[in-house]
Design a protein around this motif. Structure first.
Motif, PDB file in Angstrom:
ATOM      1  N   ARG A 100     -12.030  10.613  27.326  1.00 58.27           N
ATOM      2  CA  ARG A 100     -12.314   9.410  28.098  1.00 58.27           C
ATOM      3  C   ARG A 100     -11.179   9.067  29.025  1.00 58.27           C
ATOM      4  O   ARG A 100     -10.019   9.044  28.648  1.00 58.27           O
ATOM      5  CB  ARG A 100     -12.583   8.247  27.155  1.00 58.27           C
ATOM      6  N   LYS A 136      -6.082  18.680  16.123  1.00 52.80           N
ATOM      7  CA  LYS A 136      -7.443  19.224  16.110  1.00 52.80           C
ATOM      8  C   LYS A 136      -7.608  20.175  17.280  1.00 52.80           C
ATOM      9  O   LYS A 136      -7.157  19.870  18.386  1.00 52.80           O
ATOM     10  CB  LYS A 136      -8.464  18.098  16.282  1.00 52.80           C
ATOM     11  N   VAL A 143     -10.656  21.083  18.412  1.00 52.72           N
ATOM     12  CA  VAL A 143     -11.722  20.414  19.154  1.00 52.72           C
ATOM     13  C   VAL A 143     -11.882  18.995  18.628  1.00 52.72           C
ATOM     14  O   VAL A 143     -11.906  18.781  17.419  1.00 52.72           O
ATOM     15  CB  VAL A 143     -13.068  21.159  18.982  1.00 52.72           C
ATOM     16  N   ALA A 144     -11.971  18.040  19.520  1.00 52.14           N
ATOM     17  CA  ALA A 144     -12.269  16.666  19.117  1.00 52.14           C
ATOM     18  C   ALA A 144     -13.200  16.062  20.150  1.00 52.14           C
ATOM     19  O   ALA A 144     -13.215  16.494  21.309  1.00 52.14           O
ATOM     20  CB  ALA A 144     -10.997  15.839  19.033  1.00 52.14           C
ATOM     21  N   GLY A 145     -13.988  15.082  19.710  1.00 52.19           N
ATOM     22  CA  GLY A 145     -14.765  14.335  20.682  1.00 52.19           C
ATOM     23  C   GLY A 145     -13.789  13.710  21.662  1.00 52.19           C
ATOM     24  O   GLY A 145     -13.756  14.055  22.843  1.00 52.19           O
ATOM     25  N   SER A 146     -12.968  12.808  21.149  1.00 52.31           N
ATOM     26  CA  SER A 146     -11.938  12.164  21.963  1.00 52.31           C
ATOM     27  C   SER A 146     -10.809  11.752  21.034  1.00 52.31           C
ATOM     28  O   SER A 146     -11.048  11.231  19.941  1.00 52.31           O
ATOM     29  CB  SER A 146     -12.555  10.947  22.658  1.00 52.31           C
ATOM     30  N   VAL A 164     -10.954   8.039  20.134  1.00 48.41           N
ATOM     31  CA  VAL A 164     -11.871   7.652  19.056  1.00 48.41           C
ATOM     32  C   VAL A 164     -11.300   8.056  17.699  1.00 48.41           C
ATOM     33  O   VAL A 164     -11.335   7.289  16.738  1.00 48.41           O
ATOM     34  CB  VAL A 164     -13.275   8.270  19.281  1.00 48.41           C
ATOM     35  N   ALA A 165     -10.738   9.258  17.627  1.00 50.79           N
ATOM     36  CA  ALA A 165     -10.161   9.707  16.352  1.00 50.79           C
ATOM     37  C   ALA A 165      -9.071   8.739  15.892  1.00 50.79           C
ATOM     38  O   ALA A 165      -8.962   8.426  14.706  1.00 50.79           O
ATOM     39  CB  ALA A 165      -9.602  11.123  16.490  1.00 50.79           C
ATOM     40  N   LEU A 213     -13.540  13.979  13.646  1.00 48.64           N
ATOM     41  CA  LEU A 213     -14.007  14.673  14.849  1.00 48.64           C
ATOM     42  C   LEU A 213     -13.775  13.872  16.122  1.00 48.64           C
ATOM     43  O   LEU A 213     -14.051  14.359  17.214  1.00 48.64           O
ATOM     44  CB  LEU A 213     -15.495  15.030  14.713  1.00 48.64           C
ATOM     45  N   GLY A 214     -13.285  12.645  15.965  1.00 48.33           N
ATOM     46  CA  GLY A 214     -13.057  11.837  17.171  1.00 48.33           C
ATOM     47  C   GLY A 214     -14.345  11.494  17.895  1.00 48.33           C
ATOM     48  O   GLY A 214     -14.392  11.452  19.117  1.00 48.33           O
ATOM     49  N   LEU A 215     -15.393  11.247  17.112  1.00 52.78           N
ATOM     50  CA  LEU A 215     -16.706  10.966  17.699  1.00 52.78           C
ATOM     51  C   LEU A 215     -17.115   9.532  17.412  1.00 52.78           C
ATOM     52  O   LEU A 215     -16.891   9.015  16.319  1.00 52.78           O
ATOM     53  CB  LEU A 215     -17.767  11.896  17.098  1.00 52.78           C
ATOM     54  N   ARG A 218      -8.828   5.617  16.326  1.00 51.99           N
ATOM     55  CA  ARG A 218      -9.329   4.300  15.928  1.00 51.99           C
ATOM     56  C   ARG A 218      -9.330   4.126  14.403  1.00 51.99           C
ATOM     57  O   ARG A 218      -9.167   3.021  13.897  1.00 51.99           O
ATOM     58  CB  ARG A 218     -10.767   4.173  16.464  1.00 51.99           C
ATOM     59  N   PHE A 219      -9.515   5.217  13.674  1.00 53.32           N
ATOM     60  CA  PHE A 219      -9.667   5.131  12.230  1.00 53.32           C
ATOM     61  C   PHE A 219      -8.357   5.379  11.487  1.00 53.32           C
ATOM     62  O   PHE A 219      -8.337   5.409  10.273  1.00 53.32           O
ATOM     63  CB  PHE A 219     -10.720   6.138  11.767  1.00 53.32           C
ATOM     64  N   LEU A 220      -7.288   5.577  12.231  1.00 53.79           N
ATOM     65  CA  LEU A 220      -6.009   5.909  11.600  1.00 53.79           C
ATOM     66  C   LEU A 220      -5.090   4.693  11.577  1.00 53.79           C
ATOM     67  O   LEU A 220      -5.311   3.714  12.281  1.00 53.79           O
ATOM     68  CB  LEU A 220      -5.342   7.050  12.370  1.00 53.79           C
ATOM     69  N   LEU A 278     -14.349  17.064  23.793  1.00 57.44           N
ATOM     70  CA  LEU A 278     -15.740  17.183  24.232  1.00 57.44           C
ATOM     71  C   LEU A 278     -16.089  16.095  25.223  1.00 57.44           C
ATOM     72  O   LEU A 278     -16.852  16.282  26.146  1.00 57.44           O
ATOM     73  CB  LEU A 278     -16.668  17.056  23.019  1.00 57.44           C
ATOM     74  N   SER A 279     -15.548  14.914  24.987  1.00 54.03           N
ATOM     75  CA  SER A 279     -15.905  13.778  25.815  1.00 54.03           C
ATOM     76  C   SER A 279     -14.644  12.958  26.035  1.00 54.03           C
ATOM     77  O   SER A 279     -14.593  11.789  25.707  1.00 54.03           O
ATOM     78  CB  SER A 279     -16.973  12.941  25.117  1.00 54.03           C
ATOM     79  N   SER A 297     -16.328  10.340  11.987  1.00 55.32           N
ATOM     80  CA  SER A 297     -15.852   9.819  13.277  1.00 55.32           C
ATOM     81  C   SER A 297     -14.375  10.097  13.456  1.00 55.32           C
ATOM     82  O   SER A 297     -13.925  10.538  14.513  1.00 55.32           O
ATOM     83  CB  SER A 297     -16.053   8.304  13.347  1.00 55.32           C
ATOM     84  N   SER A 298     -13.619   9.828  12.402  1.00 56.98           N
ATOM     85  CA  SER A 298     -12.177   9.984  12.485  1.00 56.98           C
ATOM     86  C   SER A 298     -11.783  11.453  12.596  1.00 56.98           C
ATOM     87  O   SER A 298     -10.969  11.827  13.433  1.00 56.98           O
ATOM     88  CB  SER A 298     -11.558   9.346  11.250  1.00 56.98           C
TER      89      SER A 298
END
Lengths: 302, 302
Positions: free
Chosen positions: A107, A79, A81-84, A87-88, B31-33, A90-92, A104-105, B28-29
């Protein structure tokens, strides 16, 4: 000075990631930018990315484009851009790698903000590991980063317990480990932030670019780290070498430190480290052992 | 307050444009949010976009998603972020439409900056036209915008010569026309900025949302404008209706104005407008005719 990258730079990066090579006219057309604006954005990107402009075409060197990094046995998710990436991930499914150019954030440990500007390597590995492998990861993964950095330079890096990689006392990389149980196994999230070709905005940090004076193709670093992470079970079974290597790089050993932990402040001299990454601290009240994941911060007092 | 949209909002918009409907977990996944960050970004977007959250899924109403707008006879190019749709169109073939959600450097007339924030309609039509059609476009295209706005509200809009659409004196839309010769024909670039569901940052501007108090599916507006632009040759052959319609909406008619033009300042009363969009000004020195494309600005003095 933790400036947000411009939308133009991010858009150009996105375009280069998907197309790899474009004429200036194609970039102008795709992004709706005047030639001068494209050249300006290219010039800015070229400080932190291995991009070149030749014969009117802009291209991104494959070795520095993580969207092309496809290691065997892993699913990769790239990606711009990603938030983190944590977090991304976590769903994989386990055996996934998430790489972002900009978080963006991002951690750091204990929710501290981690500045992840353009040109660095911001990646999360999600894997399934035995408890033993998971516990050695707090020394094996920092060591994997050290190895990748050393193979791409001719300098020596150190580890500042528990999770920082340093060069002459300045931070060049950080590791964030998180774990979930799943039956008898552990789902491990290893988040790495490596200052490769970026300019870290803090005086206390440095980057590989600042040290060696040139850009490094980040996929070389990714592939070294990935092959070491892939062999984590192997290392867990023969941990002596790992511990020896880690200890030889541990700048914290023998130093008088103040550690902020969940249970309060501890001061003492670091005597030893074990294969689970715990340090033994010689304090006024005797020897105390400290888990790496409990340490919020470590400060030298000598 | 011409605030740049957040990278999170832009990333969510990009995702919705390509996927149309996603679960919160997928967002969430992708965008990593964190869930909370996704909900916050959704909430912000929903002020300016027809998006909904239902049963844990976010979706974008097709009628408000310009990436789905595919009018017959036109090539469409949709971008979430563009420098300027006018520049992007320059490299495309005639009969192309470029739509962007956000322009970094949206251009108004004479290089003035045009604020194009989220929820508006920022579009450029590139077409090949006969000289006659090209010359009527400076009245036909503003009129097309008026018609599209009126069909989506029950109010009446006016034209402020040469290129603004107004409601009660406030600007709701602007038209920028540029032309190149190609043999006997003209390549026409018609750039439109319409404040549909956005909040224009200036006191002197308004939006359809402010007027009617709800969001309008922007593809309805696009399709009315597009079908009128497609018939520009037809209108050029029977211009009387167009001129009558335009004149009836021309708030500038009969007013005393100061026009800044390439040749300096002119003051007078607007007496008439012709089918090429020129106004006739009654000045101290007699009647003077003024081309629309030469007027930098027009100010009322009565």
């Amino acid at each position: 000075m933790s400036e947000q990258p411009s939308l133009i730079e991010l858009a150009l990066l996105e375009l280069l990631a998907s197309k790899r090579s474009l004429s200036l006219e194609e970039v102008s057309s795709e992004l709706g930018l005047e030639r001068g604006e494209v050249l300006e954005a290219f010039e800015k990107l070229s400080r932190n990315y291995m991009v070149k402009l030749e014969g009117g075409r802009i291209s991104w060197f494959n070795g520095d484009n993580p969207s092309l990094f496809k290691p065997w046995g892993w699913m990769t998710h790239y990606k711009v851009v990603a938030g983190s990436t944590m977090v991304a991930a976590r769903f994989l499914n386990p055996w996934s790698i998430v790489v972002a150019e900009y978080q963006l954030s991002g951690r750091g440990r204990f929710g501290k903000n981690w500045v992840s500007n353009l040109g660095g390597l911001w990646v999360t590995y999600k894997l399934r590991a035995s408890p033993r492998a998971a516990s050695i990861s707090s020394i094996a993964i920092p060591l994997a980063v050290v190895e990748a950095l050393e193979k791409n330079s001719n300098v020596v890096f150190n580890v500042k317990w528990p999770n920082d990689i340093t060069f002459k006392g300045k931070k060049i990389a950080g590791v964030l480990l998180e774990a979930e149980s799943i039956g008898e196994d552990i789902i491990l999230y290893a988040g790495l932030g490596v200052n490769v070709n970026n300019e870290p905005p803090l005086d206390t940090a440095t980057s590989l670019k600042s040290i060696i004076g040139e850009l490094t193709p980040r996929n070389k670093i990714l592939s070294i780290i990935t092959s070491l992470v892939s062999r984590i079970e192997h290392y867990a079974r023969r941990s002596e070498n790992i511990i020896r290597e880690y200890t030889s790089r541990l700048e914290t050993l023998g130093r008088r430190v103040v550690v902020e932990s969940e249970e309060g402040q501890l001061e003492g001299v670091v005597e030893d480290v074990d294969e689970q990454g715990r340090i033994v601290l010689k304090t006024d009240k005797g020897l105390m052992s400290l888990e790496p994941y409990k340490a919020r911060s470590l400060r030298y007092v000598d």
